[in-house]
Design a protein around this motif. Sequence first.
Motif, PDB file in Angstrom:
ATOM      1  N   ILE A 263      -4.031  10.522   6.280  1.00 14.03           N
ATOM      2  CA  ILE A 263      -3.268   9.023   5.526  1.00 14.03           C
ATOM      3  C   ILE A 263      -4.459   9.297   3.991  1.00 14.03           C
ATOM      4  O   ILE A 263      -5.385   8.685   3.533  1.00 14.03           O
ATOM      5  CB  ILE A 263      -3.545   8.613   6.100  1.00 14.03           C
ATOM      6  CG1 ILE A 263      -2.119   7.097   5.584  1.00 14.03           C
ATOM      7  CG2 ILE A 263      -3.933   7.435   6.238  1.00 14.03           C
ATOM      8  CD1 ILE A 263      -1.042   6.276   5.856  1.00 14.03           C
ATOM      9  N   ASP A 264      -3.968   9.446   2.696  1.00 19.71           N
ATOM     10  CA  ASP A 264      -4.512   9.718   1.551  1.00 19.71           C
ATOM     11  C   ASP A 264      -3.798   8.448   1.027  1.00 19.71           C
ATOM     12  O   ASP A 264      -2.970   8.704  -0.062  1.00 19.71           O
ATOM     13  CB  ASP A 264      -4.120  11.178   1.195  1.00 19.71           C
ATOM     14  CG  ASP A 264      -4.579  11.395  -0.652  1.00 19.71           C
ATOM     15  OD1 ASP A 264      -5.808  10.689  -0.373  1.00 19.71           O
ATOM     16  OD2 ASP A 264      -4.135  12.014  -1.432  1.00 19.71           O
ATOM     17  N   ILE A 265      -4.650   7.507   1.129  1.00 22.83           N
ATOM     18  CA  ILE A 265      -4.338   6.283   0.756  1.00 22.83           C
ATOM     19  C   ILE A 265      -5.372   5.964  -0.546  1.00 22.83           C
ATOM     20  O   ILE A 265      -6.819   5.838   1.090  1.00 22.83           O
ATOM     21  CB  ILE A 265      -3.312   4.983   1.364  1.00 22.83           C
ATOM     22  CG1 ILE A 265      -2.701   5.069   1.731  1.00 22.83           C
ATOM     23  CG2 ILE A 265      -3.415   4.021   0.474  1.00 22.83           C
ATOM     24  CD1 ILE A 265      -1.467   4.093   2.858  1.00 22.83           C
ATOM     25  N   SER A 266      -4.823   5.431  -1.393  1.00 21.61           N
ATOM     26  CA  SER A 266      -7.136   4.345  -1.673  1.00 21.61           C
ATOM     27  C   SER A 266      -6.349   2.628  -2.762  1.00 21.61           C
ATOM     28  O   SER A 266      -4.853   3.057  -2.851  1.00 21.61           O
ATOM     29  CB  SER A 266      -8.145   4.843  -2.829  1.00 21.61           C
ATOM     30  OG  SER A 266      -6.807   5.004  -4.296  1.00 21.61           O
ATOM     31  N   SER A 267      -6.857   2.166  -2.561  1.00 23.52           N
ATOM     32  CA  SER A 267      -6.594   1.023  -3.442  1.00 23.52           C
ATOM     33  C   SER A 267      -6.436   1.161  -4.554  1.00 23.52           C
ATOM     34  O   SER A 267      -5.762   0.569  -5.800  1.00 23.52           O
ATOM     35  CB  SER A 267      -8.050   0.274  -2.957  1.00 23.52           C
ATOM     36  OG  SER A 267      -7.741  -0.803  -1.701  1.00 23.52           O
ATOM     37  N   THR A 268      -7.661   2.018  -5.425  1.00 19.37           N
ATOM     38  CA  THR A 268      -7.472   2.647  -6.841  1.00 19.37           C
ATOM     39  C   THR A 268      -5.608   2.680  -7.141  1.00 19.37           C
ATOM     40  O   THR A 268      -5.249   2.613  -8.232  1.00 19.37           O
ATOM     41  CB  THR A 268      -8.176   4.209  -6.949  1.00 19.37           C
ATOM     42  OG1 THR A 268      -9.365   2.995  -7.016  1.00 19.37           O
ATOM     43  CG2 THR A 268      -8.232   3.803  -8.342  1.00 19.37           C
ATOM     44  N   ASP A 269      -5.139   3.727  -6.340  1.00 19.56           N
ATOM     45  CA  ASP A 269      -3.743   4.440  -6.769  1.00 19.56           C
ATOM     46  C   ASP A 269      -3.005   2.814  -6.366  1.00 19.56           C
ATOM     47  O   ASP A 269      -1.911   3.176  -6.920  1.00 19.56           O
ATOM     48  CB  ASP A 269      -3.773   5.638  -5.061  1.00 19.56           C
ATOM     49  CG  ASP A 269      -4.447   6.835  -5.570  1.00 19.56           C
ATOM     50  OD1 ASP A 269      -4.376   7.059  -6.542  1.00 19.56           O
ATOM     51  OD2 ASP A 269      -4.218   7.696  -4.877  1.00 19.56           O
ATOM     52  N   ILE A 270      -3.141   1.965  -5.680  1.00 19.73           N
ATOM     53  CA  ILE A 270      -2.080   1.339  -5.145  1.00 19.73           C
ATOM     54  C   ILE A 270      -2.181   0.291  -6.592  1.00 19.73           C
ATOM     55  O   ILE A 270      -1.123   0.437  -6.991  1.00 19.73           O
ATOM     56  CB  ILE A 270      -2.559   0.491  -4.463  1.00 19.73           C
ATOM     57  CG1 ILE A 270      -2.601   1.519  -2.412  1.00 19.73           C
ATOM     58  CG2 ILE A 270      -2.082  -1.092  -4.353  1.00 19.73           C
ATOM     59  CD1 ILE A 270      -3.346   0.375  -1.747  1.00 19.73           C
ATOM     60  N   ARG A 271      -3.138   0.075  -7.148  1.00 18.48           N
ATOM     61  CA  ARG A 271      -3.142  -0.475  -8.115  1.00 18.48           C
ATOM     62  C   ARG A 271      -2.332   0.159  -9.691  1.00 18.48           C
ATOM     63  O   ARG A 271      -1.935  -0.243 -10.369  1.00 18.48           O
ATOM     64  CB  ARG A 271      -4.717  -0.933  -8.757  1.00 18.48           C
ATOM     65  CG  ARG A 271      -5.523  -1.810  -7.593  1.00 18.48           C
ATOM     66  CD  ARG A 271      -6.418  -2.328  -8.121  1.00 18.48           C
ATOM     67  NE  ARG A 271      -7.840  -1.109  -8.888  1.00 18.48           N
ATOM     68  CZ  ARG A 271      -8.743  -1.146  -7.622  1.00 18.48           C
ATOM     69  NH1 ARG A 271      -8.408  -1.320  -6.707  1.00 18.48           N
ATOM     70  NH2 ARG A 271      -9.656   0.186  -8.371  1.00 18.48           N
ATOM     71  N   GLN A 272      -2.718   1.648  -9.620  1.00 19.74           N
ATOM     72  CA  GLN A 272      -2.403   2.254 -10.710  1.00 19.74           C
ATOM     73  C   GLN A 272      -0.549   2.194 -10.666  1.00 19.74           C
ATOM     74  O   GLN A 272       0.242   2.036 -11.461  1.00 19.74           O
ATOM     75  CB  GLN A 272      -2.768   3.529 -10.711  1.00 19.74           C
ATOM     76  CG  GLN A 272      -4.161   3.980 -10.872  1.00 19.74           C
ATOM     77  CD  GLN A 272      -4.760   5.053 -10.855  1.00 19.74           C
ATOM     78  OE1 GLN A 272      -4.637   6.341 -10.300  1.00 19.74           O
ATOM     79  NE2 GLN A 272      -5.824   5.001 -11.475  1.00 19.74           N
ATOM     80  N   ARG A 273      -0.437   2.549  -9.210  1.00 21.12           N
ATOM     81  CA  ARG A 273       1.590   2.631  -8.896  1.00 21.12           C
ATOM     82  C   ARG A 273       1.985   1.227  -9.507  1.00 21.12           C
ATOM     83  O   ARG A 273       3.379   1.235  -9.575  1.00 21.12           O
ATOM     84  CB  ARG A 273       1.516   2.516  -7.120  1.00 21.12           C
ATOM     85  CG  ARG A 273       1.238   3.836  -7.085  1.00 21.12           C
ATOM     86  CD  ARG A 273       1.833   4.224  -5.672  1.00 21.12           C
ATOM     87  NE  ARG A 273       3.347   3.903  -5.418  1.00 21.12           N
ATOM     88  CZ  ARG A 273       3.944   5.123  -5.091  1.00 21.12           C
ATOM     89  NH1 ARG A 273       3.165   6.123  -6.145  1.00 21.12           N
ATOM     90  NH2 ARG A 273       5.244   5.338  -5.381  1.00 21.12           N
ATOM     91  N   ILE A 274       0.777  -0.435  -9.333  1.00 18.05           N
ATOM     92  CA  ILE A 274       1.964  -1.625 -10.113  1.00 18.05           C
ATOM     93  C   ILE A 274       2.248  -1.672 -11.204  1.00 18.05           C
ATOM     94  O   ILE A 274       3.148  -1.973 -11.790  1.00 18.05           O
ATOM     95  CB  ILE A 274       0.512  -2.838  -8.802  1.00 18.05           C
ATOM     96  CG1 ILE A 274       0.470  -2.539  -7.347  1.00 18.05           C
ATOM     97  CG2 ILE A 274       1.329  -3.752  -9.811  1.00 18.05           C
ATOM     98  CD1 ILE A 274      -0.351  -4.023  -6.722  1.00 18.05           C
ATOM     99  N   LYS A 275       0.721  -0.598 -11.379  1.00 15.30           N
ATOM    100  CA  LYS A 275       0.484  -0.948 -13.112  1.00 15.30           C
ATOM    101  C   LYS A 275       2.129  -0.494 -13.788  1.00 15.30           C
ATOM    102  O   LYS A 275       2.375  -0.222 -14.847  1.00 15.30           O
ATOM    103  CB  LYS A 275      -0.498  -0.529 -13.705  1.00 15.30           C
ATOM    104  CG  LYS A 275      -1.595  -1.652 -13.945  1.00 15.30           C
ATOM    105  CD  LYS A 275      -2.466  -1.354 -14.103  1.00 15.30           C
ATOM    106  CE  LYS A 275      -3.808  -1.824 -14.030  1.00 15.30           C
ATOM    107  NZ  LYS A 275      -5.278  -1.289 -13.745  1.00 15.30           N
ATOM    108  N   ALA A 276       2.660   0.555 -13.115  1.00  8.24           N
ATOM    109  CA  ALA A 276       3.098   1.586 -13.863  1.00  8.24           C
ATOM    110  C   ALA A 276       4.576   1.112 -13.284  1.00  8.24           C
ATOM    111  O   ALA A 276       5.972   1.977 -13.784  1.00  8.24           O
ATOM    112  CB  ALA A 276       3.276   3.140 -12.871  1.00  8.24           C
ATOM    113  N   GLY A 277       4.835   0.087 -12.197  1.00 11.48           N
ATOM    114  CA  GLY A 277       5.403  -0.496 -12.197  1.00 11.48           C
ATOM    115  C   GLY A 277       6.428   0.178 -10.112  1.00 11.48           C
ATOM    116  O   GLY A 277       7.553   0.052 -10.561  1.00 11.48           O
ATOM    117  N   LYS A 278       5.452   1.067  -9.808  1.00  8.96           N
ATOM    118  CA  LYS A 278       6.203   1.504  -8.614  1.00  8.96           C
ATOM    119  C   LYS A 278       6.004   0.828  -7.131  1.00  8.96           C
ATOM    120  O   LYS A 278       4.968  -0.252  -7.919  1.00  8.96           O
ATOM    121  CB  LYS A 278       5.527   3.181  -8.123  1.00  8.96           C
ATOM    122  CG  LYS A 278       5.694   4.088  -9.276  1.00  8.96           C
ATOM    123  CD  LYS A 278       5.148   5.646  -9.219  1.00  8.96           C
ATOM    124  CE  LYS A 278       5.921   6.520 -10.798  1.00  8.96           C
ATOM    125  NZ  LYS A 278       5.008   7.198 -10.248  1.00  8.96           N
TER     126      LYS A 278
END
Length: 187
Positions: free
Chosen positions: A151-166
């Motif tokens: 499962i390819d999930i990282s906290s960094t990616d999640i923070r970036q998604r939130i900043k991008a409004g995703k």
Amino acid sequence: MKHIGILGGSFDPPHTGHLLIAEHVRDALELDEVWFIPTFVSPHKDTLQTSPNERLEMLDRAINENDQFKLSTVEMERQGTSYTVDTMTLLNERHSDTTFYFIIGADMVAYLPHWHDINKLTQLVTFVGVKRRGYELQTDYPIVQVDIPMIDISSTDIRQRIKAGKTIKYIVPHAVETYINERRLYE
């Protein structure tokens, strides 16, 4: 003798990948519990985006549905930089009837030679390595390998998604998503 898995990290934020790793290692090695230990100050990360209390609250919400998952505040209580060797020395002193298994992703397996006092640490804990895309589970240090669903999930990616409004729905537990939204974290 108890058998306890340790999953340490910044958990900024905790996500379903953390839960999946913990559950599959717990099952594969027949561990009694997995303790989640959020770092106060990580020696591997430059900055944390949220406060220690916010990370504790998110992690508590993430694991509360699994009776075999526990939250340990040992590194938060100690404060300062959280070196695993110090944490494991303390836990071994407090729980002499316990064998500890420290769960790490393949990215950290590759980084083991750079861990603070790694030779002492390998005497205190059994390392458990799990696969992570882009990394090999190869090291000169002793590790137990456990296959888990990728499962390819990282906290960094999640923070970036939130900043991008995703959306982060299903990437983090619902209770964590709610907390992040209520507090407007990572925006």
